[in-house]
Design an enzyme around this catalytic site. Structure first.
Site, PDB file in Angstrom:
ATOM      1  CE1 TYR A  18      -3.553  -2.596   0.619  1.00  0.00           C
ATOM      2  CE2 TYR A  18      -4.646  -0.521   1.062  1.00  0.00           C
ATOM      3  CZ  TYR A  18      -4.705  -1.860   0.771  1.00  0.00           C
ATOM      4  OH  TYR A  18      -5.930  -2.452   0.622  1.00  0.00           O
ATOM      5  CG  ASP A  47      -2.479 -20.335  -1.481  1.00  0.00           C
ATOM      6  OD1 ASP A  47      -1.958 -20.322  -0.340  1.00  0.00           O
ATOM      7  OD2 ASP A  47      -1.985 -20.963  -2.433  1.00  0.00           O
ATOM      8  CG  ASP A  97      -8.122  -4.549   1.500  1.00  0.00           C
ATOM      9  OD1 ASP A  97      -9.065  -4.010   2.107  1.00  0.00           O
ATOM     10  OD2 ASP A  97      -8.045  -4.589   0.247  1.00  0.00           O
ATOM     11  CG  ASP A 116     -13.786  -6.712   2.342  1.00  0.00           C
ATOM     12  OD1 ASP A 116     -13.598  -6.055   3.388  1.00  0.00           O
ATOM     13  OD2 ASP A 116     -14.112  -6.197   1.257  1.00  0.00           O
ATOM     14  CE  LYS A 128       1.464 -17.880  -2.823  1.00  0.00           C
ATOM     15  NZ  LYS A 128       0.602 -19.078  -2.901  1.00  0.00           N
TER      16      LYS A 128
HETATM   17  C1  IPM Z   1     -10.473  -0.979   3.818  1.00  0.00           C
HETATM   18  C2  IPM Z   1     -10.691  -0.402   2.455  1.00  0.00           C
HETATM   19  C3  IPM Z   1      -9.516   0.513   2.139  1.00  0.00           C
HETATM   20  C4  IPM Z   1      -8.258  -0.316   2.131  1.00  0.00           C
HETATM   21  C5  IPM Z   1      -9.686   1.293   0.819  1.00  0.00           C
HETATM   22  C6  IPM Z   1     -10.977   2.072   0.793  1.00  0.00           C
HETATM   23  C7  IPM Z   1      -8.506   2.186   0.558  1.00  0.00           C
HETATM   24  O1  IPM Z   1     -10.852  -1.403   1.506  1.00  0.00           O
HETATM   25  O2  IPM Z   1     -10.419  -0.205   4.798  1.00  0.00           O
HETATM   26  O3  IPM Z   1     -10.388  -2.197   3.920  1.00  0.00           O
HETATM   27  O4  IPM Z   1      -7.937  -0.968   1.135  1.00  0.00           O
HETATM   28  O5  IPM Z   1      -7.575  -0.313   3.161  1.00  0.00           O
HETATM   29 MG    MG Z   2     -10.944  -3.354   2.321  1.00  0.00          MG
END
Ligand code: IPM
Ligand code: MG
Length: 357
Positions: A142, A224, A248, A252, A191
């Site tokens: 990042y 993975d 990240d 999710d 990884k």
């Molecule tokens: C998160 C989001 C952010 C990230 C984006 C919006 C930059 O996906 O907070 O997980 O990738 O960190």
């Molecule tokens: Mg995110």
């Protein structure tokens, strides 16, 4: 006690869900004798519209002067075609860096009363799921060197994944502090079969834990495989530590497994008590302004702030119990309602939780 909270409402449903959290914080203040002062600052798309910058200087200064920060969400279709430095997300990345928030804690918890909302088979989640993902937040790909150039085959581009021992150690410490209070088990995701940076990650995590937390059992998992295990048997995980990008993606996935992304909060912290607390979900531009969002994730983010920035453990529990009661009383926003259930609006849900505090 008195606290100043910087509120970054952001875009989409951001202002509505922050208003809900403020309502609940005020109820906590009235009950326990605290005074919360809220200072609002722009971030993301609305800040681009107002000042041409997704993170105006006044916002950074306001956050650094406050006792802690509550964030709604940033982004929306309107700004999708902006150049990369003028995108709403950039505001979020920059505030993390400006506040030195290197650790992002994302608990993905399955609320028992919402177990049917999980997309997984009931028997996989019936005993509850709580995966706490500790994501490194200010390093890795990042923030690594990036660029693009013209070559013999046309344009090419690169981004660099880079980690120092110091960066890996400080995030490992945060994960270990959580793990010792819980199962004393830590899964570190990398990884290492391909990446040099992952091999350093793995070696550093093991050496650091052996030296400082010998009571913790550390297990490595390739990213993975981790992605697969989260949907195969999510109950096997407790505390998980990983890099910025893997965190990240996996957070999710873990959130979705709980079936209630509208319920999940996260905290970002550095070396001081001042943190940034936000829901895991995004700005949901499709329902913005309709009073239809679920404010619970933001309300629980505010609760985490009380516990982790202000050491108000009783007050944290009061909010968590109020949320549970509201759910037990059958209150549901549209995203967590089962077929045929009556639904309430964002502001009705916030009011119901404030009343139960
Ligand atoms: C998160 C989001 C952010 C990230 C984006 C919006 C930059 O996906 O907070 O997980 O990738 O960190
Ligand atoms: Mg995110």
């Amino acid at each position: 006690m008195k606290f100043t909270i910087a509120v970054l409402d952001g875009d989409g449903i951001g202002p509505e869900i922050c208003a809900g959290a403020i309502q609940v914080l005020n109820a906590v203040g009235a009950k326990y004798g605290h005074q919360f002062t809220f200072e609002h600052y722009p971030i993301g798309g609305c800040a681009i519209d107002e000042c041409g910058d997704p993170l105006p200087r006044a916002t950074v200064e306001g956050c650094l002067a406050a006792d802690s920060v509550l964030l709604g969400a940033v982004g929306g279709y309107k700004w999708d075609d902006m150049p990369v430095d003028k995108r709403p997300e950039k505001g979020l990345l920059r505030i993390r860096q400006a506040m030195g928030l290197y650790s992002n804690i994302r608990p993905a918890k399955l609320w028992k009363s919402l177990a049917k909302a999980s997309p997984l088979r009931y028997e996989l989640v019936k005993d509850g799921v709580e995966i706490i993902i500790v994501r490194e937040l200010t390093g890795g790909i990042y923030f690594g060197e990036r660029g693009s150039a013209e070559g013999a085959d046309g344009e090419y581009a690169w981004d660099t994944e880079k980690y120092s021992v110091k960066e890996i150690e400080r995030i490992t410490r945060i994960a270990c502090e959580l793990a010792v209070k819980r199962s004393k088990k830590l899964v570190s995701v990398d990884k290492a079969n391909v990446l040099q940076s992952s091999r350093l990650w793995r070696k550093t995590v093991h050496e650091y834990c052996a030296r400082n937390y010998p009571q913790i059992e550390v297990k490595d998992m390739l990213v993975d495989n981790m992605a697969m295990q989260i949907v195969k048997n999510p109950a096997q995980f407790d505390v998980v530590v990983t890099s910025n990008m893997f965190g990240d993606i996996l957070s999710d996935e873990a959130a979705q497994v709980t079936g209630s992304i509208g319920m999940l909060a996260s905290s970002s912290l550095g070396d001081s008590k001042r943190g940034l607390y936000e829901p895991i979900h995004g700005s949901a531009p499709d329902i913005a302004g309709k009073d239809a969002a679920n404010p619970i994730a933001t309300i629980l983010a505010a609760a985490m702030m009380l516990r982790d920035s202000f050491d108000l453990v009783r007050e944290y529990a009061a909010i968590e119990i109020a949320v549970q009661k509201a759910l037990d009383d059958g209150l549901r926003t549209a995203d967590i309602a089962e077929k045929g259930m009556r639904t309430v609006s964002c502001s009705e849900m916030a009011q119901a939780i404030a009343d139960r505090v």
